[in-house]
Design a protein around this motif. Structure first.
Motif: not given
Length: 899
Positions: A328, A578, A621, A623-626
């Motif tokens: 990464d 984001t 939520k 960081p992992d959501s669009k």
């Protein structure tokens, strides 16, 4: 001497009396370190210490306002008809009195012999475009230090009080170290509301070495319970950054991705990495220990390329293929930083030329600034979020929300870092303004729904409504303040005159209600300024430190005697994107800030530190959501709904505070459960019992066969006798093994056993003087599944020491002197487990051995390893690599809770 004439004219509050009762016991090391929240009466406590010690005293403060407070508070210790100020006080170190109160900056000027009539006039009044409030006061040079020591000795000053001691770092430590060395009998009293808890570990150690460990703490919840501070709650308002700024962030992301993709397939870069000595020669832990993260990054690169993984490197790191990290951005940062600046990658001229070209390429792409590689972090983009114009919009929305709710009772303050009035001076439109006092005030003045009475107060620009200025004409003349027209805001007038008079006037107007909204800068209003009427605070600042955040929060939580049911709201602003790697940096910084102060939890009826207490589910939520827009809207709606319930804050605080009459904030550790230890003991117990049973069966069978000739009954009797005798012989060991297992079976069992081992070790080594039988390791299972541990029945210092040591044991391994290793596996159920022996207990071999014996008693068997030996370095490297492993993720965090 005046000490016989001094007596505090009021009753001490219980939390103040608790501190005063312990003063002499804390002074064994000539250090007294008190942390007291705003409103705790820190100055009065300091004066009582001065009275108790009965020695000539020098008080040093960061601002002139605080300096004068020490002299004003003396009136609480004198008779009503006494002369005030007393003749034995002074504000000049060149002519000290029994009590001398000076500012750090004035001390510099007075000792240099260049003091003006009031050299500290501008100490707290500058408001330039710098981070002035985050820097320390100017320290003394060597000549001035000698002059100070001479003055203290000549005038027999025996006590030095450092007010707001958190301001003293770096160069001031050198000054105070010199004082302590030359005057070992000097008593050093450190008072602060905000110690630098979030400083880097070496800075905290130096601060603690100077001031001594925290002896007593008067916490915010304790003051709310006593009715000294008002109930309050933190809220977060989130805004997405503009489309143009999103494009700026995306462009930087694209550059980073393109660079990494290019290097990944570039033959020369691959050859450069493949030639690294760690991949091609015999290595030892001594070679890798200085940079284990580079070894992990090299393996991540090879695994991503699906290349051969060097067995020797895997073995020395104790890595299985499943432990290797993904390639990464963090690992690219480590790899490239090493390639660019490590001698290991510049073996010949060809490599040197390639690396030089790579540096030029990165600099041209603005991915390298001097020696700072900007792949994982980018200060420029971080600042763009912290001072984002979207936060100006947030200030307007929050103000309108609060105004609709509170109406005429609203007393709101908005604090910013900068003025941002350059456009007024130049007349040039430079586009969308950054976050600052003037842009916020301008946006509010142009909004449709705002309070009719608002003002702006900064170091060089102060505005009041023209209608109010007309009413105040007589007062302005008396204060030597003048008003003039201000074309940029037609309904407002600009005030000019002494800044301290302006500050006093604006504070008075806010208290009267003639101003309901005050926009200002934190350099002027963030510390030392006191307006108890403030019930809504918006922190429109970029500061990331706990120290400054907590100072600013203190402006809103003072008790207002005229409004007994006052409940305050404290607003934190976020700007997010984001879609960008950096777009949540603002959220991450805010979450870190919340780790170091306690407040009311939205999850359940409790008082604790940490961002999780806000129950900001939508923000968690992100960081992992669009679904950025939807989550932001829902989060703001949640905060809006909670604010509607502000009238219930008083009741909710009382419910959370009502545990027992002795409850207070306890320093502790929140940690994930450690099932590995419990399973290890389960496996070990069954393994041990199985081994005993097999041994007894074999021995009994052999003896029975030997006696078979005597008959079946004799053979069976002999067999049973062997089994029973063997079990009786091994019974104590079996009982101990089962006993350890049972201790680990509860949910909090393993962690509590570690806490018990640590507590007994600290008692046996003399670090904790409270008898062991009076101590209790308390555990609380948290909603997130973690377990909170704290030591109760001890002093605050002892509880804090326990928490610090426990965090060392449970946190990722850094560079300890000793390790405790629970080694081995059973049927693949366990793997080597490493825990650091806390620094306080690793000073000598004897103390480390005491900790190990306590560990074996409560936690279970293991090995004590000295990490400075060759074999110890191997174990230390494996322990450190667990911090980089994707399998082993530590979850320990220092946390404070009301217990």
């Amino acid at each position: 001497m005046p000490f016989s004439q001094l007596l505090f004219r009021y009753s001490w509050r219980p939390y103040q009396q608790r501190v005063l009762d312990a003063v002499h016991s804390h002074l064994a090391d000539k250090r007294l370190h008190i942390v007291a929240a705003p409103g705790a009466g820190k100055t009065s406590l300091g004066l009582e210490v001065f009275r108790l010690l009965q020695k000539n005293t020098l008080v040093m403060s960061p601002t002139r306002v605080i300096r004068d407070q020490w002299l004003l508070r003396l009136s609480d210790f004198s008779g009503q008809n006494s002369q005030f100020p007393p003749c034995w006080v002074s504000t000049d170190i060149r002519a000290p009195g029994v009590l001398t109160s000076v500012t750090y900056q004035a001390l510099h000027w007075q000792l240099a012999g260049t003091a003006s009539k009031d050299s500290s006039e501008s100490e707290s009044e500058s408001d330039s475009e710098t981070e002035a409030a985050e820097t320390e006061p100017q320290a003394l040079d060597n000549t001035e230090v000698e002059c100070l020591i001479s003055a203290l000795q000549q005038h027999h000053i025996g006590v030095l009080i450092l007010d707001e001691a958190h301001h003293l770092t770096n160069e001031w430590w050198r000054v105070l170290d010199a004082l302590s060395s030359e005057m070992p009998e000097l008593v050093l009293v450190s008072l602060t509301a905000t110690p630098p808890y979030d400083a880097q570990s070496h800075n905290w150690q130096r601060y603690e070495q100077l001031c001594g460990p925290v002896d007593e703490e008067i916490s915010v919840p304790e003051l709310v319970k006593a009715g000294t501070l008002c109930p309050h709650q933190d809220y977060v308002w989130t805004e997405a950054i503009s489309e143009s700024q999103q494009q700026q962030f995306a462009a930087h992301d694209d550059k980073v991705v393109a660079l990494c993709d290019s290097l990944f397939v570039q033959a020369e870069f691959n050859r450069l990495l493949a030639q690294h000595k760690w991949l091609n020669s015999t290595i030892s832990a001594r070679d890798i220990l200085p940079a284990p993260e580079l070894a992990a990054a090299l393996l991540a690169f090879l695994a991503a390329r699906q290349q051969h993984l060097p067995l020797g490197l895997l073995q020395i790191l104790d890595f299985q293929p499943r432990d290797i990290l993904k390639l990464d951005r963090r690992n690219w940062q480590i790899l490239l930083q090493a390639v660019l600046f490590s001698a290991d990658f510049a073996a010949d001229k060809q490599q040197q030329e390639y690396i030089a070209g790579l540096r030029r390429q990165l600099s041209a792409s603005q991915l390298l600034y001097k020696r700072e590689l900007l792949l994982q972090t980018n200060p420029q983009l971080q600042r763009a979020l912290a001072l984002n114009p979207a936060k100006i919009t947030a200030c307007v929305k929050i103000h309108q929300l609060e105004y609709r709710l509170r109406q005429s009772s609203l007393r709101q303050v908005i604090l910013t870092d900068y003025i941002r009035d350059e456009q007024l001076a130049t007349g040039t439109d430079s586009g969308e303004p950054s976050l600052g006092a003037w842009p916020v005030f301008q946006a509010l003045s142009q909004a449709t729904e705002t309070v009719p009475a608002m003002a702006l107060l900064t170091g060089r620009l102060s505005l009041l409504p023209t209608a109010l200025v007309t009413k105040l004409a007589a007062e302005l003349q008396q204060l030597k303040l003048t008003a003039s027209a201000f074309p940029a805001a037609a309904q407002y007038s600009k005030l000019s005159g002494p800044l301290n008079q302006q500050t006093s006037l604006f504070t008075l107007l806010l208290n009267r209600g003639q101003i309901q909204l005050l926009v200002g800068t934190r350099a002027l209003l963030g510390e030392g300024w006191d307006a108890p009427v403030v019930n809504s605070l918006i922190l429109a600042t970029s500061v990331g430190s706990f120290m400054l955040t907590n100072q600013m929060r203190g402006r809103a939580i003072r008790l207002d005697n005229n409004v007994p049911d006052k409940a305050s709201s404290i607003w934190h602003l976020l700007a997010v994107d984001t879609r960008s790697f950096y777009g949540l940096q603002d959220l991450q910084d805010l979450a870190r800030r919340f780790d170091t102060f306690v407040g009311l939890s939205e999850r359940k009826s409790s008082i604790e530190s940490g961002f999780a207490r806000l129950k900001a589910t939508e923000l968690e939520k992100l960081p992992d959501s669009k679904r950025q827009v939807e989550l932001i809207r829902t989060s703001n709606q949640t905060m809006r709904s909670r604010l509607q319930q502000f009238s219930q804050l008083q009741q909710r605080w009382q419910q959370a505070l009502t545990l027992d009459h002795q409850a207070q904030v306890a320093p502790g550790v929140s940690s994930e459960k450690i099932p590995a230890i419990r399973w290890f003991h389960t496996a070990k117990t069954f393994k041990y019992l199985l081994a005993q049973l097999m041994l007894l069966v074999v021995m009994g069978s052999a003896l029975s066969l030997h006696m078979a000739r005597a008959g079946l009954s004799i053979m069976l009797a002999a067999f049973m006798l062997c089994v029973v005798g063997g079990m009786l012989y091994l019974l104590p060991t079996t009982v101990r093994t089962v006993k350890i297992l049972l201790r680990h079976l509860p949910i909090d069992g393993s962690l509590k056993q570690i806490g018990m081992a640590l507590t007994e070790a600290l008692c046996q080594t003399g670090h904790i003087s409270t008898p062991f039988r009076r101590l209790k390791v308390s555990t609380v299972e948290l909603e997130c599944g973690n377990v909170f541990l704290a030591l109760q029945g001890s002093t605050f210092y002892e509880s804090s020491l326990f928490a610090d040591c426990l965090h060392e044991i449970l946190a990722p391994i850094d560079n300890p002197r000793y390790l405790v290793i629970r080694a081995g596996s059973f049927w693949g159920m366990a793997r080597d487990d490493y825990h650091a022996v806390p620094q306080r207990l690793a000073v000598t071999k004897e103390q480390a051995a005491i900790f190990y014996r306590c560990w074996s008693k409560y936690v279970g068997p293991g090995d004590l390893i000295y990490c400075r030996s060759d074999s110890g370095r191997d174990n230390l490297l494996k322990a450190r690599m667990q911090a980089f492993s994707s399998v082993f993720k530590p979850g320990a965090k220092r946390q404070d809770r009301w217990l």
